[in-house]
Design an enzyme around this catalytic site. Structure first.
Site, PDB file in Angstrom:
ATOM      1  N   HIS A 379      -7.936 -15.729  -0.784  1.00 14.22           N
ATOM      2  CA  HIS A 379      -7.819 -15.274  -2.172  1.00 14.22           C
ATOM      3  C   HIS A 379      -6.943 -16.249  -2.930  1.00 14.22           C
ATOM      4  O   HIS A 379      -5.716 -16.144  -2.888  1.00 14.22           O
ATOM      5  CB  HIS A 379      -7.134 -13.896  -2.248  1.00 14.22           C
ATOM      6  N   GLU A 473      -0.975 -31.217   2.246  1.00 10.21           N
ATOM      7  CA  GLU A 473      -1.890 -31.498   1.131  1.00 10.21           C
ATOM      8  C   GLU A 473      -1.394 -32.630   0.236  1.00 10.21           C
ATOM      9  O   GLU A 473      -2.197 -33.358  -0.337  1.00 10.21           O
ATOM     10  CB  GLU A 473      -2.128 -30.230   0.306  1.00 10.21           C
TER      11      GLU A 473
END
Ligand code: NOJ
Ligand code: CA
Length: 674
Positions: A379, A473
């Site tokens: 989500h 990331e």
């Protein structure tokens, strides 16, 4: 969690009242071993202050405490002590999962009851441990104080002998920074935990525990003291810091103490200050390793949104499921499975239940089920929490009906409603609501762009891991993380709790294997890359603790890689943790035990080093097979970071190990009894 240190028979709970005395203007509280001492005192003008000493030396000079509330009420000056009650507590409790199977919670407590000039009551509770101090404020139910606001918390930390500090800026929305190392007096504003090396060689970590309905605490420079820091709470849009009703408890303000930097890592004070596990049944809470459609998205090889290169398509996700099933990996994540990614960055909502047309969710779930793989729900709300709050229950119900027990959440973007911050009270309440609602549906959480960890995992063991760190990331789309970063995190961010750093990038230089042509591409990322060797990527599975560990690379980059065996073998749940050596920002070596097997991870910054340590933590009379994954002679951080040497030997507890860590390098070791 078999084979634990204490054994069930040693499970003891003790609670005894030491003293209860009449009004005084101070209290002295000593830890069970007498080494940590807190002196609480009311100054002549009626201000509450505390002071901390350790092994006879002052660490925190007298520092103010208290509040400014709205409507002329304050607990700042003119305070008087009504009573002081001291008690002691000793208990050993078992973790549902963790870096260690059981933890001793042993402290002396003092509860100080105060009154202000308006006759309002405030209590301060201190818990003094052999390795630190926690204190919190309680606003009892009382006439004249029901609903109230906190405009300012006045907790100070006047460091008596600070040398250096490691810290990140006090951004109210992000912890994703490289750590700075400076004098305490050079800190303007920082998020916690902050780690401090004192002049006498003692190490401190300032943080908070049990942040469940309050604003996140940052620390900023105080004018009271040359090396003073003071609480600086993240505000609501109207400037109020905390909105409360009596009875009300603040989080604990924590000071962890270590004689070495490594002692901070095995200091479990933050967990001890949280309430015990509230969940009756925890069988469904499962630590796991996972792979997923993720790194390809950050590198731009595939996309989150629907299109030619959409990553989360049925066939691709099945390929990840196959890989997981063949490689002892329990979970698969597929980001970009749902509608709404076109809206990312606009503040417009995502859809948390409707898949993109090329993602046949039922087929994927059935396939995962057949292969015994857990699908991890995702989500991302892009910061639009107004919308996420609205859809939370139906989205969690949907996961439950799909048999999904793991959920990664994401809050990458400015918070909607505008003016709220990721680290303010409104969001603290939201993050906690997600954990509670998820627990009701047997779902565990890994939150990205989270509120910092403060030990809530003890109370809700389904709150398993989170980002709140400058993670992998950043290597995909920025100048990347320095080799030093991984030697700072274990002594800073990791003291707060598990980190979903997502290690395991094997294609370090981003040459990308082209599946259709069966060859490597040149790096087209303008120099972006991972700034470690391959061996260091493996070491991070041991060094950076998390009950969910991702093997973050695209799975094709693991094919024909003998080093991947370490990721297959490394556990994600531990019975014991030992810090073998370490200096903040230079190197660290950590050993962890799962059942009879030990695993060691050692990492260095850009400095190559030779590290020798004894295996005296191994069991006596037992020989171990040792598999070492280390930087090879030809490994070179710039040009040949993927070279790795894998060797086998056998050793006992009387032996030593010597590791040669290259620049930006590391080593990972598996030790199995034979
Ligand atoms: C940021 C998260 O840290 C990352 O893991 C995720 O892929 C993106 N947001 C998209 O959700
Ligand atoms: Ca992030």
């Amino acid at each position: 969690m078999s084979n634990n240190l204490w054994g069930l028979t040693l499970f003891i709970v003790g609670f005894s009242l030491l003293t209860s005395c009449q009004p005084e203007s101070y209290a002295d509280i000593s830890s069970p071993d007498g080494k940590t001492k807190v002196h609480f005192a009311i100054t002549e003008d009626g201000q509450a202050t505390y002071q901390v000493a350790y092994s006879g030396e002052e660490l925190i000079a007298p520092s103010a405490m208290g509040f400014t509330l709205s409507e002329q009420n304050a607990f700042e000056k003119g305070l008087s002590i009504e009573s002081i009650r001291q008690s002691s507590y000793d208990e050993t409790w078992e973790q549902v999962w963790g870096e260690v199977s059981s933890i001793r919670n042993h402290y002396i407590q003092a509860e100080v009851s105060l009154r202000n000039p308006e006759n309002l009551k405030l209590k301060i509770v201190f818990r003094v441990y052999n390795n630190g101090v926690g204190f919190r404020y309680l606003f009892p139910e009382q006439q004249g104080l029901q609903q109230f606001d906190i405009l300012e918390e006045h907790t100070h930390f006047n460091l008596a002998q600070p040398d250096k500090a490691w810290w990140i800026p006090g951004n109210p929305d992000s912890y994703e920074y490289s750590y700075q190392n400076s004098r305490v007096s050079e800190i303007d504003s920082a998020n916690t935990p902050i780690t401090i090396q004192c002049n006498n060689g003692v190490y401190l970590s300032l943080h908070e525990a049990a942040l469940t309905d309050y604003a996140g605490m940052r620390l900023r420079k105080s004018n009271d003291h040359i090396s003073g820091l003071k609480s600086d709470l993240v505000p609501w849009p109207d400037g109020i810091k905390v909105k409360a009703n009596t009875p009300f408890k603040t989080p604990w303000r924590t000071i962890q103490i270590g004689n070495t930097p490594g002692e901070l890592i095995t200091n479990y004070l933050i967990l001890n200050l949280n309430e015990p596990n509230k969940l009756e049944n925890t069988d469904w809470i499962k630590p796991l390793k996972y792979v997923g459609v993720w790194w390809s998205l950050h590198l731009g090889v595939e996309t989150w949104i629907q299109g030619d290169r959409h990553g989360a398509n049925t066939e691709n996700v099945k390929r990840y499921i196959d890989f997981a099933a063949q490689n002892s990996i329990e979970g698969v994540l597929a980001e970009g499975w749902n509608q709404g990614w076109e809206n990312w960055g606009t503040g417009e909502p995502f859809d948390f239940v409707t898949p993109y047309p090329d993602f046949d969710i039922e087929a994927v779930l059935a396939y995962a089920n057949y292969k015994n793989i857990s699908i991890i729900g995702h989500h991302e709300n892009g910061g639009n929490v107004e919308s996420y709050e609205k859809h939370l229950i139906s989205a969690l119900d949907e996961l439950q009906s799909q048999g999904i027990h793991h959920l990664k959440t994401g809050y990458a973007g400015g918070i909607v409603p505008k003016g709220q911050h990721h680290h303010g009270q409104w969001m603290v309440r939201h993050y906690r609501r997600v954990v509670e609602e998820a627990a009701k549906r047997q779902i565990s959480i890994n939150a990205h762009e989270p509120i910092k960890p403060t030990g809530l995992r003890r109370t809700y063991p389904n709150m398993m891991t989170r980002e709140g760190v400058r993670g992998m990331e950043w290597n995909a789309w920025s100048e990347g993380n320095t080799p030093e970063h991984h030697t700072v995190l274990p002594f800073t961010r990791m003291l707060a709790g598990p980190i979903d750093y997502t290690p395991g990038i094997f294609d370090i230089l981003y040459r990308r294997y082209d599946r259709s042509r069966e060859r490597w591409h040149p790096n087209d990322k303008g120099g972006a890359r991972v700034h470690t060797t391959l061996a260091k990527q493996l070491a991070l599975y041991v060094v950076l603790y998390s009950p969910w560990q991702m093997a973050a690379d695209m799975v094709e980059n693991y094919s024909q890689q003998p080093a991947f065996q370490f990721i297959r073998d490394v556990p994600v749940d531990w019975d014991e943790t030992k810090v073998i050596n370490g200096e903040i920002g230079e190197f660290v070596t950590i050993a962890r035990r799962n059942g009879p097997d030990w695993f060691v991870g050692s990492v260095t910054d850009e400095q190559p080093r030779t590290i020798t340590f004894s295996l005296d933590f191994l069991e006596s009379g037992q020989t171990y097979e040792i598999i070492t994954y280390a930087d090879a002679e030809e490994t070179n951080l710039e040009h040949n970071p993927e070279a790795i040497s894998i060797s086998k030997s056998s050793k006992t507890k009387d032996d030593q190990i010597t590791l040669h860590l290259g620049s930006g390098g590391g080593a990972a070791i598996q030790l199995k009894p034979i």
